[in-house]
Design a protein around this motif. Structure first.
Motif, short mmCIF file in Angstrom:
data_model
loop_
_atom_site.label_atom_id
_atom_site.label_comp_id
_atom_site.label_asym_id
_atom_site.label_seq_id
_atom_site.Cartn_x
_atom_site.Cartn_y
_atom_site.Cartn_z
N ILE A 39 0.78 -1.29 0.04
CA ILE A 39 0.03 0.11 -0.09
C ILE A 39 0.88 1.29 -0.01
CG2 ILE A 39 -2.25 -0.89 0.52
CD1 ILE A 39 -1.50 -0.24 3.46
N GLN A 40 2.25 1.29 0.03
CA GLN A 40 2.98 2.40 0.08
C GLN A 40 3.39 2.47 -1.53
OE1 GLN A 40 4.36 -0.05 2.49
NE2 GLN A 40 2.93 1.19 3.89
N GLY A 41 3.01 1.51 -2.31
CA GLY A 41 3.33 1.75 -3.84
C GLY A 41 4.48 0.83 -4.29
N LYS A 58 17.48 -4.80 -6.17
CA LYS A 58 16.39 -4.63 -5.25
C LYS A 58 16.00 -3.03 -5.36
CE LYS A 58 14.18 -5.76 -0.93
NZ LYS A 58 12.91 -6.04 -1.44
N GLY A 59 14.47 -2.88 -6.00
CA GLY A 59 14.30 -1.44 -5.78
C GLY A 59 14.29 -1.05 -7.25
N ILE A 60 14.72 -1.44 -8.33
CA ILE A 60 14.82 -1.18 -9.69
C ILE A 60 14.26 -1.86 -10.48
CG2 ILE A 60 16.43 -0.20 -11.44
CD1 ILE A 60 18.46 0.52 -9.55
N ASN A 61 13.23 -1.15 -11.28
CA ASN A 61 12.43 -2.24 -12.21
C ASN A 61 12.34 -1.74 -13.70
OD1 ASN A 61 11.30 -4.18 -9.92
ND2 ASN A 61 10.63 -2.35 -9.31
N LEU A 62 12.53 -2.45 -14.73
CA LEU A 62 12.88 -1.69 -16.04
C LEU A 62 11.81 -2.71 -16.65
CD1 LEU A 62 16.84 -1.55 -16.13
CD2 LEU A 62 14.92 0.03 -15.94
N ASN A 84 12.79 2.70 -6.63
CA ASN A 84 12.12 2.79 -5.35
C ASN A 84 13.27 3.10 -4.26
OD1 ASN A 84 10.87 2.44 -2.73
ND2 ASN A 84 9.65 0.76 -3.56
N PHE A 85 13.37 4.35 -3.97
CA PHE A 85 14.58 4.70 -3.17
C PHE A 85 14.50 4.32 -1.53
CE2 PHE A 85 14.39 7.86 -6.64
CZ PHE A 85 15.79 8.03 -6.83
N SER A 86 13.07 4.15 -1.29
CA SER A 86 13.15 3.56 0.11
C SER A 86 13.64 1.94 0.35
CB SER A 86 11.76 3.74 0.72
OG SER A 86 10.91 3.94 -0.01
N GLU A 87 13.51 1.38 -0.88
CA GLU A 87 14.22 0.02 -0.87
C GLU A 87 15.72 0.00 -0.79
OE1 GLU A 87 12.26 -2.85 -3.44
OE2 GLU A 87 10.37 -2.58 -2.38
N ILE A 88 16.07 0.88 -1.45
CA ILE A 88 17.64 0.93 -1.53
C ILE A 88 18.22 1.71 -0.53
CG2 ILE A 88 19.24 1.86 -3.27
CD1 ILE A 88 17.38 2.08 -5.43
N PHE A 89 17.82 2.66 -0.06
CA PHE A 89 18.36 3.41 1.18
C PHE A 89 17.62 2.97 2.43
CE2 PHE A 89 19.16 6.16 -2.58
CZ PHE A 89 20.58 5.88 -2.62
N SER A 90 18.21 2.29 3.38
CA SER A 90 17.51 1.69 4.35
C SER A 90 17.27 3.05 5.45
CB SER A 90 18.17 0.69 5.32
OG SER A 90 19.56 1.14 5.39
N LYS A 91 18.17 3.87 5.25
CA LYS A 91 17.85 5.33 6.09
C LYS A 91 16.46 5.82 5.99
CE LYS A 91 22.37 7.60 7.50
NZ LYS A 91 22.98 8.57 7.14
N LEU A 92 16.07 5.73 4.72
CA LEU A 92 14.88 6.39 4.39
C LEU A 92 13.75 5.48 5.00
CD1 LEU A 92 15.18 7.24 0.74
CD2 LEU A 92 14.95 8.87 2.43
N GLN A 93 14.06 4.37 4.98
CA GLN A 93 13.04 3.28 5.61
C GLN A 93 12.96 3.58 7.13
OE1 GLN A 93 14.24 -0.66 4.63
NE2 GLN A 93 12.41 -0.75 2.98
N ASP A 94 14.09 3.70 7.76
CA ASP A 94 14.12 3.99 9.12
C ASP A 94 13.19 5.16 9.43
OD1 ASP A 94 15.43 1.84 9.23
OD2 ASP A 94 17.63 2.83 9.50
N LYS A 95 13.15 6.19 8.78
CA LYS A 95 12.42 7.50 9.02
C LYS A 95 11.10 7.43 8.44
CE LYS A 95 16.66 10.48 8.94
NZ LYS A 95 17.51 11.41 8.11
N LYS A 96 10.74 6.23 8.00
CA LYS A 96 9.28 6.27 7.47
C LYS A 96 8.84 6.97 6.36
CE LYS A 96 7.34 3.81 10.98
NZ LYS A 96 6.10 3.57 12.16
N ILE A 97 10.15 7.18 5.47
CA ILE A 97 9.82 8.03 4.32
C ILE A 97 9.73 7.29 3.00
CG2 ILE A 97 10.94 9.90 2.86
CD1 ILE A 97 11.95 11.14 5.26
N LYS A 98 8.98 7.17 2.17
CA LYS A 98 8.71 6.59 1.18
C LYS A 98 9.07 7.36 -0.34
CE LYS A 98 5.07 5.45 3.25
NZ LYS A 98 3.53 5.37 3.40
#
Lengths: 170, 571
Positions: A33-35, B164-168, B194-208
């Motif tokens: 759901i986050q896309g 992981k996080g890059i789709n073509l 998908n930057f939040s899958e590549i950089f775990s820092k973003l995930q920790d900050k709940k940023i997508k």
């Protein structure tokens, strides 16, 4: 007319041959759901049963089914460890509404979106609601189309059987 | 036919490779342990069959069906073995498609067949496939079986995930056109990070953060099309029409934003009267979600964006993209089907707000109340005709004439273990002439709709459900020949015995029609039987003429009277 009769005959023949067969969850890509993209091959529940339910925000019987299950979901989980994965088939028109909708309903399910029907086709779903039961080995052992009030009780009986390690006979 | 046999060869060769691979690994295993069996893979699929026997009924305006009986059917088979899968679909429309389906479907055959293989992060598909780039603004191949809509691509597609996080995705092919293919060759590429899958820092900050982009082009041979302004001259047509789109998903905590912008170069075609103006489409959605509350706000602007793989095609044929509608997808009969809205791909501006709320446990006592509030409006663009082949100019933020507006509230409440109800009130405005393309003179309809839906589970498996609906609107005295005019009531009684049986009877009555003969009761009775994943139903009665819309695509359904048999199954 002959073609039509042949067609129906082939269908029933196939159904009888294939109905008893179990198969693994097919591989397809869905969105969380986050896309983000998620492969259905990652669906698991540590050897416990999984319910996969196809639904849509515009489907009244689907919402009735998921709401009825939601009332008892905690009890179901405590008793059998079952997990419900809800697959929304809403397209681009409604896909942005799915997360707010699920939150608005306070559902605790694992929710994914299948906006172009890739997983829906891989699972041979005709219409929603369509519910599958997956055993601890990842085999699809039972499926049901449509929802009538009371169906959730039948479903839970089957989940209990699976949790006890009993086989479900088609 | 040649193509089919070639493909069959291809599938056969591929599957034999796969089999032999499994075979070799299996024989090795057998040498080690003699408990493994040869893996045959598995076959599953689904099936649908609808047949109708037609009665004459001139009162409701049902067309005469000389063949009396018609049927549509399909069978999908999917074979899977590890990373390999192949499938096909047989379709049949005999002796002619059911009323309301395009008559060009007449016949039978196997239009859909494919083989696909996954290896590491690569997936290749040859044959028929469905696809969507982003929100579908420049590319969407999909199927709505109930509408007879199917625009899959026949060709080749590769999907690759290098990290992981890059789709073509890359694809090439031609679209389905009934039993053949559309005129233009389509090529497309899409990339998503998908930057939040590549950089775990973003995930920790709940940023997508997800960024994506796509490019799609179609090539169609030149044609002799006279210039509408000067018929002695021929139009100079672009043979390659390119389009691109960029998209963004950004989320932080409970907020999420999704946006896409698309652009198309000049694409003179029949739906835009062969003008040379480029097209654009913009979509924005912002949402907030917490337990018990969900809010979505959406906006959209579309200009000259009908995109098809044949410049002369209209209706639902050969559409390459999907412009989402921004209003609630209504399911109650009178709200959904009397005055439906149809998306205007060549120009509209839309806004929508949607709120879902569930009362918290402390307030609700036993059963929570669920409320949905929805508002949407759609206007035409604010345009100035230029009088040349460029068509018009627009004011980007200007609102033109109102096409549609809808404000509604829906409340769901469980009263006791056995009783539940749903109530809805809705105000709706529509300009029928503008929306259905009948001209520029206004035909404005304001209506108020009330729905009550009560279900009563009187024994554990036995449920009765009642639905009452009314649509209140003024009579249109200048449209006396219209069978949809004035106020309606609708009633439904349904009995279900879970999980097997359901029986229902429904009546829709246009009691407010100014033409007395058209105050018709459309009564339909249905009996259905469910067994696991098979559903068989039989219904008898009258079907109202109208437009059936699913997911923003609509089809005109003529009135009919008769007996319908429907079988659906998955295995």
């Amino acid at each position: 007319m002959k073609t039509i009769i042949n067609f129906i005959a082939v269908f029933f023949g196939l159904t009888f041959v294939l109905l008893g067969q179990t198969y693994k969850i097919p591989q397809a890509t869905v969105q969380n759901i986050q896309g983000g993209q998620v492969s259905t091959s990652t669906f698991s529940n540590d050897g416990k049963p999984i319910i996969i339910s196809f639904w849509a925000t515009w489907c009244k019987p689907c919402i009735a089914e998921l709401s009825s299950i939601a009332e008892n979901y905690e009890d179901w989980q405590d008793e059998t460890g079952v997990k419900l994965i809800a697959i929304s088939i809403d397209d681009a028109r409604n896909v942005a509404k799915v997360a707010p909708f699920v939150n608005g309903k306070s559902w605790e399910y694992e929710v994914y979106c299948d906006p172009n029907g890739d997983f829906k086709r891989a699972m041979s779903v005709n219409t929603v609601p369509h519910t599958f039961l997956v055993d601890g080995n990842g085999d699809i052992v039972w499926q049901h189309n449509s929802y009538n009030p009371g169906d959730e009780d039948e479903l839970f009986k089957l989940v209990q059987k699976l949790a006890k390690g009993e086989k479900i006979v088609h | 036919m040649k193509k089919i046999s070639l493909l069959a060869c291809f599938i056969f060769t591929l599957s034999s490779i796969v089999f032999s691979q499994n075979d070799s690994t299996d024989t090795k295993r057998k040498k080690d342990k003699k408990d493994k069996e040869f893996n045959w893979g598995s076959i599953h699929g689904n099936f649908g069959f609808d047949a109708q026997y037609y009665n004459n009924d001139s009162l409701i305006g049902a067309p005469n069906v000389p063949d009396k009986f018609r049927a549509n059917g399909f069978l999908n088979l999917v074979y899977t073995n590890g990373n390999f899968s192949a499938g096909l679909r047989y379709e049949m429309y005999l002796p002619k498609p059911l009323l309301g389906f395009d008559s060009r479907f007449e016949g039978q055959g196997v239009p859909f067949r494919y083989a696909s293989y996954r290896i590491g992060g690569l997936e290749v598909t040859a044959g028929s496939f469905y696809e969507q780039f982003g929100n579908g603004l420049i590319l969407r191949f999909y199927e709505e079986r109930a509408l007879g809509f199917d625009n899959f691509l026949d060709g080749f597609r590769a999907k690759y995930t290098p990290y992981k996080g890059i789709n073509l995705t890359g694809l090439v092919g031609k679209q389905r056109y009934f039993w053949g293919h559309g005129a233009a060759l389509i090529k497309g590429i899409d990339g998503e990070v998908n930057f939040s899958e590549i950089f775990s820092k973003l995930q920790d900050k709940k940023i997508k953060l997800i960024l994506g982009g796509s490019f799609v082009s179609k090539y169609q041979d030149d044609q002799e099309i006279p210039n509408p302004d000067n018929p002695s001259q021929l139009l100079k047509l672009p043979l390659n029409v390119g389009s691109w789109a960029g998209r963004l998903t950004f989320g932080i905590g409970r907020f999420q934003l999704n946006s896409e912008f698309a652009y198309k170069i000049n694409d003179p075609n029949r739906t835009n009267q062969y003008i040379y103006r480029p097209g654009s489409a913009f979509y924005l959605s912002a949402s907030y979600a917490q337990k018990g509350l969900g809010i979505t706000v959406q906006a959209k602007r579309v200009e000259n964006f009908d995109f098809r793989s044949d410049r002369n095609e209209t209706g639902n044929a050969l559409l390459m993209n999907f412009i989402p509608m921004l209003n609630k997808q209504h399911t109650y009969m009178l709200a959904a089907t009397v005055y439906p809205y149809a998306v205007q791909t060549n120009g509209e501006l839309g806004l929508q707000a949607d709120i879902n709320y569930t009362t918290p446990k402390w307030l609700a006592k036993k059963y929570p109340t669920q409320i949905n509030l929805n508002f949407s409006m759609v206007n035409a663009l604010d345009t100035n005709l230029t009088g040349d082949r460029y068509g018009y100019t627009t004011n980007v933020f200007g609102f033109g004439r109102r096409l549609y507006m809808d404000a509604n509230i829906e409340i769901s409440q469980k009263v006791s273990k056995s009783v539940k109800f749903n109530l809805m009130y809705m105000y709706m405005f529509i300009d029928r002439n503008l929306v259905q393309g009948f001209g520029y003179t206004p035909r404005e309809i304001h209506s108020h709709i009330v729905v009550a839906d009560v279900s009563y589970k009187f024994k554990p498996k036995h449920t009765l459900r009642f639905e009452f609906q009314t649509l209140q609107t003024k009579q249109e005295l200048d449209h006396l020949d219209d069978r949809v005019n004035g106020s309606w009531v609708m009633g439904l009684i349904e009995y279900t015995f879970a999980p097997y049986l359901f029986v229902s009877i429904m009546d829709q009555w246009n009691y407010g029609n100014p033409t007395e003969d058209y105050r018709i009761h459309y009564i339909t009775g249905t009996v259905g039987y469910n067994f696991k994943s098979t559903r068989i139903s039989l219904s008898y009665g009258r079907q109202r003429e109208g437009i059936v819309c699913i997911g923003g695509v609509c089809r005109q359904v003529p009135a009919s009277n008769g007996l319908t048999l429907s079988i659906m199954s998955s295995f």
